[in-house]
Design a protein around this motif. Structure first.
Motif, PDB file in Angstrom:
ATOM      1  N   ILE A  89       0.850  -1.188   0.000  1.00 52.40           N
ATOM      2  CA  ILE A  89       0.000   0.000   0.000  1.00 52.40           C
ATOM      3  C   ILE A  89       0.887   1.239   0.000  1.00 52.40           C
ATOM      4  O   ILE A  89       1.653   1.452   0.925  1.00 52.40           O
ATOM      5  CB  ILE A  89      -0.906   0.021   1.245  1.00 52.40           C
ATOM      6  N   GLY A  90       0.786   2.030  -1.043  1.00 51.00           N
ATOM      7  CA  GLY A  90       1.675   3.185  -1.151  1.00 51.00           C
ATOM      8  C   GLY A  90       1.014   4.465  -0.713  1.00 51.00           C
ATOM      9  O   GLY A  90       0.572   5.253  -1.540  1.00 51.00           O
ATOM     10  N   ILE A  91       0.912   4.666   0.593  1.00 53.25           N
ATOM     11  CA  ILE A  91       0.374   5.943   1.044  1.00 53.25           C
ATOM     12  C   ILE A  91       1.311   6.571   2.067  1.00 53.25           C
ATOM     13  O   ILE A  91       1.933   5.881   2.853  1.00 53.25           O
ATOM     14  CB  ILE A  91      -1.066   5.827   1.610  1.00 53.25           C
ATOM     15  N   ASP A  92       1.404   7.893   2.013  1.00 54.60           N
ATOM     16  CA  ASP A  92       2.288   8.619   2.905  1.00 54.60           C
ATOM     17  C   ASP A  92       1.689   8.629   4.317  1.00 54.60           C
ATOM     18  O   ASP A  92       0.624   9.201   4.529  1.00 54.60           O
ATOM     19  CB  ASP A  92       2.450  10.050   2.383  1.00 54.60           C
ATOM     20  N   PRO A  93       2.381   7.997   5.277  1.00 53.50           N
ATOM     21  CA  PRO A  93       1.805   7.868   6.619  1.00 53.50           C
ATOM     22  C   PRO A  93       1.594   9.206   7.332  1.00 53.50           C
ATOM     23  O   PRO A  93       0.819   9.278   8.281  1.00 53.50           O
ATOM     24  CB  PRO A  93       2.835   7.017   7.374  1.00 53.50           C
ATOM     25  N   LEU A 149      -8.044   1.543  -1.603  1.00 49.32           N
ATOM     26  CA  LEU A 149      -9.100   1.237  -2.571  1.00 49.32           C
ATOM     27  C   LEU A 149      -9.785   2.540  -3.010  1.00 49.32           C
ATOM     28  O   LEU A 149     -10.030   2.764  -4.193  1.00 49.32           O
ATOM     29  CB  LEU A 149     -10.106   0.286  -1.913  1.00 49.32           C
ATOM     30  N   ALA A 150     -10.074   3.401  -2.032  1.00 44.96           N
ATOM     31  CA  ALA A 150     -10.698   4.690  -2.348  1.00 44.96           C
ATOM     32  C   ALA A 150      -9.797   5.509  -3.268  1.00 44.96           C
ATOM     33  O   ALA A 150     -10.262   6.122  -4.232  1.00 44.96           O
ATOM     34  CB  ALA A 150     -10.988   5.467  -1.067  1.00 44.96           C
TER      35      ALA A 150
ATOM     36  N   SER B 107       7.860   4.734   1.514  1.00 47.50           N
ATOM     37  CA  SER B 107       6.454   4.469   1.852  1.00 47.50           C
ATOM     38  C   SER B 107       5.686   3.916   0.653  1.00 47.50           C
ATOM     39  O   SER B 107       4.570   3.429   0.797  1.00 47.50           O
ATOM     40  CB  SER B 107       5.773   5.753   2.334  1.00 47.50           C
ATOM     41  N   GLY B 108       6.282   4.008  -0.536  1.00 47.04           N
ATOM     42  CA  GLY B 108       5.588   3.530  -1.730  1.00 47.04           C
ATOM     43  C   GLY B 108       4.717   4.601  -2.372  1.00 47.04           C
ATOM     44  O   GLY B 108       4.132   4.389  -3.428  1.00 47.04           O
ATOM     45  N   TYR B 109       4.646   5.771  -1.716  1.00 47.91           N
ATOM     46  CA  TYR B 109       3.800   6.842  -2.249  1.00 47.91           C
ATOM     47  C   TYR B 109       4.363   7.367  -3.567  1.00 47.91           C
ATOM     48  O   TYR B 109       3.614   7.781  -4.448  1.00 47.91           O
ATOM     49  CB  TYR B 109       3.676   7.964  -1.218  1.00 47.91           C
ATOM     50  N   PHE B 110       5.683   7.319  -3.684  1.00 47.95           N
ATOM     51  CA  PHE B 110       6.323   7.764  -4.928  1.00 47.95           C
ATOM     52  C   PHE B 110       5.812   6.924  -6.102  1.00 47.95           C
ATOM     53  O   PHE B 110       5.426   7.455  -7.145  1.00 47.95           O
ATOM     54  CB  PHE B 110       7.849   7.640  -4.791  1.00 47.95           C
ATOM     55  N   ASP B 111       5.778   5.593  -5.909  1.00 47.25           N
ATOM     56  CA  ASP B 111       5.283   4.706  -6.957  1.00 47.25           C
ATOM     57  C   ASP B 111       3.816   4.976  -7.260  1.00 47.25           C
ATOM     58  O   ASP B 111       3.382   4.920  -8.403  1.00 47.25           O
ATOM     59  CB  ASP B 111       5.438   3.236  -6.540  1.00 47.25           C
ATOM     60  N   LYS B 112       3.061   5.238  -6.208  1.00 46.07           N
ATOM     61  CA  LYS B 112       1.640   5.518  -6.400  1.00 46.07           C
ATOM     62  C   LYS B 112       1.481   6.763  -7.275  1.00 46.07           C
ATOM     63  O   LYS B 112       0.649   6.783  -8.174  1.00 46.07           O
ATOM     64  CB  LYS B 112       0.974   5.733  -5.036  1.00 46.07           C
TER      65      LYS B 112
END
Lengths: 323, 276
Positions: A89-93, A149-150, B107-112
């Motif tokens: 899950i790629g979201i900035d914490p 998902l959202a 965090s993977g946000y870059f890929d997102k």
């Protein structure tokens, strides 16, 4: 006008550096509005396939189109119509849910106001509307998965890619996600490409399933077709006395395709099991073997997996973990 | 989660070919980076305190000795040493941009974000500009402290603003380097380590004494070190007055450094986002 929501994959190959052949020439066709289950153990090539279809990596050879757009040459168009929730899950914490969703909407061309309104709706949709003031780093695994998902839905995708959407979730959250996926598909008509290593999940959700193992598709069809084609029904007889099990196997060996013994129970695999029950019962009574119970089992996807790969999915997972 | 059936999702209402303008993307991503940076005060405050600490210590320990040094006697040592603190505050502030990119990669946000139509260059610029804002706050606070300690620059308030402007230029140039390393390695340790490599640069120069007093290899090193020219420009503003040549050399050094580091950053961005 209904847009093209198909996924067409032709001889797709991915070879990583070091000659690792992750995907060995797969072909399949996902129809508009379908939930397509991509089932296989860890390391089978599921995530690599998703990465190619979502334009994160380039195929080594072969061709794939999503909604009519070529994933190799029309990546920007694919990104516009595809929603993606990856396994990681790629979201900035440090961000909050509204910030993430609004930003995502703006990136896809919405005004700040439109994006914020859409964000609010999506948060309602995934039941996160009451935790908007919390940084997402503080969310539970299930909440993060729902937020992801959202995020994948912000730009109203035609095709949604879900890479192992329930891995690591507790059973309740898993059912929530299933419910959600089904409703998205039914209500919005989104084509859903879903990878999973859970037979149950593929069976529950998918209209059609492809089983991938070792980078190759080894079976494809509706869950019912697959079970009918490869699995075998079985009659399971449990005896009061463990000694009777061996005798029973001897008595019935000419009637069944194969048998499997587990302590006091024998599984008799044969076609048209229901019709064969009286004959089995008669033979056992004639031989004076006392039955404690008798059940019928329909073939499962696990049987299918066994018959096409030579191993059970659980074993494949264990082997993967040992390796 | 049985809400979809009875809720009516309004359309996002975007034309699929609609696209945010590049400046708007940069502004949006800058504001996002700033929000996130301010949520990690632990990354900002220690470097700030170190900058204050050095200013006070250098001034206290060397302030009187400087009266015996030719070229310094009679002028303010505080004005002479302040640029060192400003420069080190700018360099450490610039490191934040690199750290921020590493965080997004981890965090993977870059890929997102890579899966969206966002401009890659806007992503880079947004982070660098946000880092620059932090850097201006940091260097500004160092100058403020110096003023409280009795700093009276020859060029007045305008000189202070120009000093901050040069610090900003230097910081942005250095941010190109840290961001480049971050994109290249995706590794927090490597990025921090690389940021640290620039630390010696603030000493391989006329750090404590005027460049005319240096000799031997360190003088040669100082002549090739862009920081030397940045320090001289700032010092001229503090203790001498308006000196166009010195200012031009200082700004030129920053621009030259920036061209090199931004080329590196862009090539690193291409390397990271190239589909394999």
């Amino acid at each position: 006008m209904q847009s093209n929501r198909e996924i067409v994959v032709q001889d797709l190959v991915k070879q990583y550096s070091g000659n690792v052949l992750a995907v060995k020439g797969i072909s399949f066709h996902v129809k508009s509005g379908e939930i397509f289950g991509f089932l296989g153990p860890n390391g089978a090539g599921k995530s690599t396939t998703v990465a190619m279809l979502t334009t994160l990596i380039l195929p080594t050879s072969g061709k794939a189109t999503v909604g009519g757009y070529d994933v190799s040459t029309q990546a920007a168009e694919v990104r516009r119509i595809a929603g993606v929730a990856l396994q990681e899950i790629g979201i900035d914490p440090l961000m909050k849910s509204m910030e993430l969703l609004t930003l995502q909407g703006q990136i896809f061309g919405a005004s700040k106001k439109q994006a914020a309104a859409r964000a609010k709706e999506l948060l309602e949709l995934v039941k996160l509307a009451d935790v908007t003031d919390r940084r997402v780093g503080k969310y539970s695994g299930g909440m993060r998965r729902r937020l992801d998902l959202a995020l994948a839905l912000v730009h109203e995708p035609d095709v949604l890619f879900l890479d192992e959407p329930t891995t690591g979730l507790d059973p309740a959250s898993r059912r929530d996600v299933w419910e959600e996926v089904r409703r998205l598909n039914q209500r919005l008509g989104i084509t859903i490409f879903l990878t999973t290593q859970y037979l149950e999940e593929a069976d529950m959700l998918a209209n059609r399933i492809a089983i991938i193992n070792g980078g190759q598709i080894v079976a494809e069809g509706t869950p019912a077709e697959l079970k009918g084609r490869m699995g075998t029904e079985s009659i399971n007889v449990t005896f009061a006395n463990a000694d009777d099990v061996e005798k029973a196997v001897r008595e019935l060996s000419d009637m069944v395709q194969r048998t499997q013994v587990d302590r006091k129970t024998v599984r008799l695999y044969l076609n048209h099991a229901a019709q064969a029950v009286p004959a089995v019962v008669n033979r056992l009574q004639a031989a004076q073997l006392e039955m404690a119970s008798l059940t019928l089992t329909q073939p499962t996807l696990d049987d299918v997996f066994l018959s096409v790969t030579g191993q059970r999915l659980e074993q494949a997972k264990d082997a993967e973990q040992a390796a | 989660m049985s809400v979809i059936a009875n809720s009516s999702l309004t359309a996002l209402g975007v034309n699929r070919s609609a696209r945010m303008s590049f400046p708007a993307q940069v502004a949006m991503l800058t504001s996002r980076s700033l929000t996130v940076m301010f949520r990690t005060p632990a990354a900002i405050i220690p470097t700030l305190i170190i900058s204050w600490f050095f200013l006070v210590i250098y001034n206290a320990s060397l302030g009187n000795a400087s009266n015996f040094l030719p070229g310094l006697a009679g002028s303010s040592y505080l004005g002479f040493i302040l640029p060192v603190s400003v420069v080190s505050a700018a360099l450490s502030g610039a490191g934040i941009a690199g750290q921020s990119i590493v965080r997004d990669i981890a965090s993977g946000y870059f890929d997102k974000l890579m899966l969206t139509p966002v401009s890659r260059a806007a992503l880079l610029l947004g982070t660098i500009i946000a880092g620059a804002v932090i850097l201006v706050i940091q260097t500004g606070s160092v100058v403020l402290l110096a003023i409280l300690m009795g700093l009276a620059p020859k060029t007045g308030l305008l000189g202070i603003l120009v000093t901050l402007g040069i610090a900003l230029l230097l910081g942005v140039a250095f941010a190109g380097f840290t961001v480049g390393i971050a994109l290249r390695t995706g590794n927090a340790g490597a990025t921090q380590g690389a940021s640290f490599l620039f630390f010696p640069l603030t000493f391989l120069t006329a750090t404590f004494v005027p460049v005319t007093l240096l000799s031997g290899w360190i003088k040669t090193a100082a002549q090739f070190n862009p920081i030397t020219y940045v320090l001289e420009a700032m010092r001229s503003l503090m203790n001498t007055g308006w000196q166009p040549d010195a200012l031009l050399r200082g700004v030129g050094a920053c621009v030259l450094l920036g061209v090199v580091t931004f080329t590196f950053a862009l090539s690193s961005l291409r390397a990271r986002t190239r589909r394999r």
